[in-house]
Design a protein around this motif. Structure first.
Motif: not given
Length: 93
Positions: A69, A73, A76-77
């Protein structure tokens, strides 16, 4: 005069009930008391040595999920920062 007295009585009853409501909640749901110090502790059905591998497996599985996860993340950032840095073409006339 009677209406003033009735309003005052009603206000006093309402404020008293609001003030006492936490006490009644505690009386309805008391905190469980711990076992006395002299009482023997409950013996677990599964021996400690058998429970350790299961716990370790669960923990490692949880950690792997957490790592996956975090990686997602991070990806994505990165995308968001890249998109934010790109200059947006303004419509020119």
């Amino acid at each position: 005069m009677n209406t003033r007295f009735a309003k005052l009585t009603l206000a006093a009853l309402i404020s008293a009930s609001i003030g006492l409501s936490p006490l009644t909640a505690m009386a309805v749901d008391p905190v469980p008391t711990p076992a006395p110090a002299g009482a023997p502790a409950a013996v677990p059905a599964i021996p400690a040595s058998a429970a350790q591998p299961e716990k370790a497996a669960k923990k490692s599985k949880k950690q792997a999920k957490k790592d996956k996860k975090a990686k997602k993340d991070k990806k994505k950032s990165k995308k968001k920062t890249k998109a934010a840095q790109e200059p947006v073409a303004a419509p020119q006339q």
